[in-house]
Scaffold this motif. Structure first.
Motif, PDB file in Angstrom:
ATOM      1  N   TYR A 366     -43.254   0.794  26.525  1.00  0.00           N
ATOM      2  CA  TYR A 366     -42.109  -0.056  26.227  1.00  0.00           C
ATOM      3  C   TYR A 366     -41.770   0.072  24.746  1.00  0.00           C
ATOM      4  O   TYR A 366     -42.522   0.659  23.962  1.00  0.00           O
ATOM      5  N   SER A 367     -40.626  -0.477  24.335  1.00  0.00           N
ATOM      6  CA  SER A 367     -40.272  -0.584  22.937  1.00  0.00           C
ATOM      7  C   SER A 367     -39.834  -2.013  22.681  1.00  0.00           C
ATOM      8  O   SER A 367     -39.917  -2.858  23.575  1.00  0.00           O
ATOM      9  N   LYS A 368     -39.324  -2.306  21.495  1.00  0.00           N
ATOM     10  CA  LYS A 368     -39.134  -3.709  21.129  1.00  0.00           C
ATOM     11  C   LYS A 368     -38.062  -4.415  21.956  1.00  0.00           C
ATOM     12  O   LYS A 368     -38.066  -5.631  22.074  1.00  0.00           O
ATOM     13  N   ALA A 369     -37.142  -3.652  22.563  1.00  0.00           N
ATOM     14  CA  ALA A 369     -36.058  -4.280  23.329  1.00  0.00           C
ATOM     15  C   ALA A 369     -36.169  -4.034  24.828  1.00  0.00           C
ATOM     16  O   ALA A 369     -35.211  -4.253  25.563  1.00  0.00           O
ATOM     17  N   GLY A 370     -37.327  -3.558  25.289  1.00  0.00           N
ATOM     18  CA  GLY A 370     -37.470  -3.370  26.729  1.00  0.00           C
ATOM     19  C   GLY A 370     -38.408  -2.253  27.112  1.00  0.00           C
ATOM     20  O   GLY A 370     -39.021  -1.597  26.268  1.00  0.00           O
ATOM     21  N   THR A 371     -38.476  -2.016  28.415  1.00  0.00           N
ATOM     22  CA  THR A 371     -39.331  -0.958  28.946  1.00  0.00           C
ATOM     23  C   THR A 371     -38.654   0.401  28.817  1.00  0.00           C
ATOM     24  O   THR A 371     -37.470   0.501  28.482  1.00  0.00           O
ATOM     25  N   LYS A 372     -39.422   1.435  29.162  1.00  0.00           N
ATOM     26  CA  LYS A 372     -38.885   2.793  29.121  1.00  0.00           C
ATOM     27  C   LYS A 372     -37.665   2.924  30.033  1.00  0.00           C
ATOM     28  O   LYS A 372     -36.652   3.525  29.665  1.00  0.00           O
ATOM     29  N   GLN A 373     -37.743   2.332  31.237  1.00  0.00           N
ATOM     30  CA  GLN A 373     -36.614   2.407  32.160  1.00  0.00           C
ATOM     31  C   GLN A 373     -35.394   1.681  31.610  1.00  0.00           C
ATOM     32  O   GLN A 373     -34.268   2.166  31.729  1.00  0.00           O
ATOM     33  N   GLU A 374     -35.597   0.532  30.979  1.00  0.00           N
ATOM     34  CA  GLU A 374     -34.473  -0.213  30.412  1.00  0.00           C
ATOM     35  C   GLU A 374     -33.776   0.585  29.322  1.00  0.00           C
ATOM     36  O   GLU A 374     -32.551   0.580  29.209  1.00  0.00           O
ATOM     37  N   TYR A 375     -34.564   1.289  28.509  1.00  0.00           N
ATOM     38  CA  TYR A 375     -33.966   2.125  27.460  1.00  0.00           C
ATOM     39  C   TYR A 375     -33.209   3.303  28.066  1.00  0.00           C
ATOM     40  O   TYR A 375     -32.105   3.647  27.636  1.00  0.00           O
ATOM     41  N   MET A 376     -33.811   3.944  29.071  1.00  0.00           N
ATOM     42  CA  MET A 376     -33.137   5.088  29.690  1.00  0.00           C
ATOM     43  C   MET A 376     -31.869   4.647  30.402  1.00  0.00           C
ATOM     44  O   MET A 376     -30.887   5.395  30.467  1.00  0.00           O
ATOM     45  N   ASP A 377     -31.858   3.420  30.909  1.00  0.00           N
ATOM     46  CA  ASP A 377     -30.637   2.883  31.517  1.00  0.00           C
ATOM     47  C   ASP A 377     -29.544   2.670  30.470  1.00  0.00           C
ATOM     48  O   ASP A 377     -28.356   2.618  30.803  1.00  0.00           O
ATOM     49  N   MET A 378     -29.959   2.548  29.203  1.00  0.00           N
ATOM     50  CA  MET A 378     -28.993   2.435  28.105  1.00  0.00           C
ATOM     51  C   MET A 378     -28.597   3.812  27.574  1.00  0.00           C
ATOM     52  O   MET A 378     -27.750   3.929  26.691  1.00  0.00           O
ATOM     53  N   GLY A 379     -29.242   4.860  28.086  1.00  0.00           N
ATOM     54  CA  GLY A 379     -28.970   6.211  27.604  1.00  0.00           C
ATOM     55  C   GLY A 379     -29.790   6.586  26.392  1.00  0.00           C
ATOM     56  O   GLY A 379     -29.433   7.511  25.657  1.00  0.00           O
ATOM     57  N   LEU A 380     -30.918   5.878  26.173  1.00  0.00           N
ATOM     58  CA  LEU A 380     -31.752   6.090  24.996  1.00  0.00           C
ATOM     59  C   LEU A 380     -33.179   6.452  25.393  1.00  0.00           C
ATOM     60  O   LEU A 380     -33.616   6.159  26.498  1.00  0.00           O
ATOM     61  N   TYR A 381     -33.889   7.079  24.465  1.00  0.00           N
ATOM     62  CA  TYR A 381     -35.298   7.408  24.663  1.00  0.00           C
ATOM     63  C   TYR A 381     -36.160   6.559  23.746  1.00  0.00           C
ATOM     64  O   TYR A 381     -35.774   6.277  22.603  1.00  0.00           O
ATOM     65  N   ILE A 382     -37.339   6.168  24.224  1.00  0.00           N
ATOM     66  CA  ILE A 382     -38.311   5.549  23.333  1.00  0.00           C
ATOM     67  C   ILE A 382     -39.276   6.626  22.865  1.00  0.00           C
ATOM     68  O   ILE A 382     -39.393   7.688  23.462  1.00  0.00           O
TER      69      ILE A 382
END
Length: 491
Positions: A366-382
């Motif tokens: 995870y990162s500070k604003a969510g899980t890996k899936q949540e970031y990828m759903d935003m189009g971003l990588y952790i």
């Protein structure tokens, strides 16, 4: 940096998948690009979203304290086999694709593991390559890195006239921290590479394969990998000499490491002439950096070694030969302070990171604003570093930051991110009009917008408040401006 933060190093998973398949894939035609990606790795989509780190960083594991530890090839093999077996896609799903019809699950896993581990060729095969002059080892007491199915090849030209920031498209090496920093430097001054790389030839005789002398600085402080390799040389500049031979796939001749936008879109030396290929300076620079970190004396450094995973601030110091690099937590800055840093990015190279954390109990990243899936759903990588190029006030009266993914493309999900600007944009409102070597309107000339992830060159605009929320650290050069002709720095 906090001990709980995992070292940054996110290779482009799509490039790794294409290496496994041995062909270029049009990801824009995939109904679900993440599921298509997971299918090539032979795992479920859920497993990929939960733990792609194991696949993309096979020689590294994370302990309960969130610290990176290197593991042996045998341990990496066992870990990969276990992960692939435990998370295998259903047999029915595997049988649907033409590329896997003739392969059993065991054969598929073997192929995936072979590509991910990049196992060295045998000493006999290496001796044959050297004897055939396909690899020329001179004045070297170091081993040559040559994985199975790969070869070293001279392709393309260093650059035409000068280097460009959009020449950099990361592939299968986890050195986003280095490439994002390098992109930011070239964005601030396109002549930096030209004026800081010395052209040399073997034995002083000009031939078809020029060699380049590239300098890297060893920072005085910090736990950077160059400090470890050059512990007795802190505060010095070390010169690394490399040829233009690059590590490529034997069949497709696609770069294993960084490539340019033409190759990213499918062009290879087999379907275009050498003069039509991308500039090879990013790959030569990347190779030199690996050689620097490995303290290697051959022209063929280990590209699965120390270069994978690092620090954006350290990379800026090493490239710019200076201690004048500041690291700040975005959470500690106001929006106005972030805006001011972005306004200076034209002359003071800047990059930003999204850290990755490991939850040992939940077995999830995870990162500070969510899980890996949540970031990828935003189009971003952790676990990834982006170039911070600019800030812009758009016609909707909102403030945006201009970011670039060193992969040279973005996830399709970025099209649905409400905090990303989706209208057409090309003009750079913050550029310095006194710059004589680039016009204000041409800086983003080759960028096709946020809604074409594979044509965007990796760039996108994000609302500044959202940027502050989802990104973590910003690294920026705080010395004399480098955008108006300055080509060297004094540590």
């Amino acid at each position: 940096m906090d001990k709980e933060k995992i070292s940054i190093g996110c290779p482009d998973p799509f490039s790794v998948a294409e290496l496994i398949e041995g062909k270029k894939i049009d990801w824009s035609k995939k109904k679900d690009e993440i599921d298509a990606l997971a299918e090539i790795f032979g795992v479920t989509k859920e497993a990929f979203l939960k733990d792609s780190f194991t696949l993309l960083n096979p020689f590294v594991k994370i302990n309960s304290k969130g610290e990176l530890t290197a593991i042996s090839e045998s341990e990496a093999t066992t870990r990969l086999e276990t992960f692939l077996k435990n998370n295998a896609r259903p047999q029915k799903a595997l049988a649907k694709t033409a590329t896997t019809k003739a392969l059993t699950p065991a054969q598929k896993r073997k192929n995936v593991i072979s590509v991910l581990l990049n196992k060295q060729v045998t000493e006999k095969k290496l001796a044959q390559e050297i004897k055939a002059n396909r690899i020329v080892v001179a004045n070297s007491n170091n081993s040559v890195y040559l994985p199975e199915g790969m070869t070293w090849k001279d392709k393309g030209y260093f650059f035409n006239e000068t280097a460009h920031w959009y020449d950099i498209c990361q592939n299968s090496i986890g050195d986003c921290y280095f490439l994002a920093a390098l992109c930011s430097v070239v964005y601030a001054n396109p002549f930096w590479i030209k004026n800081n790389v010395a052209l040399r030839y073997k034995n002083g005789i000009q031939d078809d394969t020029p060699w380049h002398a590239i300098d890297f600085y060893v920072p005085k402080t910090g736990s950077y990998k160059s400090n470890q390799a050059w512990s007795a040389k802190k505060g010095t500049v070390q010169t690394v000499v490399v040829s233009e031979e690059l590590l490529v796939n034997e069949n497709t001749e696609k770069n294993y490491g960084v490539c340019g936008p033409k190759e990213k879109s499918g062009a290879t030396i087999k379907n275009v002439s050498k003069s039509e290929m991308d500039s090879c300076w990013p790959a030569v620079y990347e190779k030199a950096y690996a050689k620097f970190l490995e303290k290697c004396t051959s022209d063929y450094p280990d590209l699965k070694g120390k270069i994978n995973g690092g620090n954006g601030g350290g990379a800026l110091k090493e490239i710019l030969h200076t201690e004048n690099v500041v690291t700040k937590s975005l959470g500690s800055l106001t929006v106005n302070q972030i805006w001011d840093i972005g306004l200076k990015a034209h002359s003071n190279p800047t990059c930003v990171s999204i850290h990755s954390y490991w939850d040992e109990k939940k077995k999830v990243y995870y990162s500070k604003a969510g899980t890996k899936q949540e970031y990828m759903d935003m189009g971003l990588y952790i676990g990834h570093v982006y170039s911070f190029l600019d800030v812009i006030m758009m016609k909707d009266s909102k403030k945006y930051v201009v970011l670039r993914n060193p992969h040279g493309r973005n996830l399709a999900a970025i099209k649905n991110n409400p905090a990303v600007y989706h209208d057409s944009w090309t003009y750079n409102y913050g550029a310095n009009p006194t710059n004589t070597y680039r016009s204000v309107s041409s800086i983003y000339r080759f960028v096709d917008g946020n809604n074409e992830p594979q044509k965007s060159r990796g760039t996108f605009l994000m609302e500044i408040n959202e940027f502050k929320r989802v990104f973590e650290d910003v690294y920026y050069y705080d010395g004399p401006a480098i955008d108006e002709g300055l080509t060297s720095l004094i540590p």
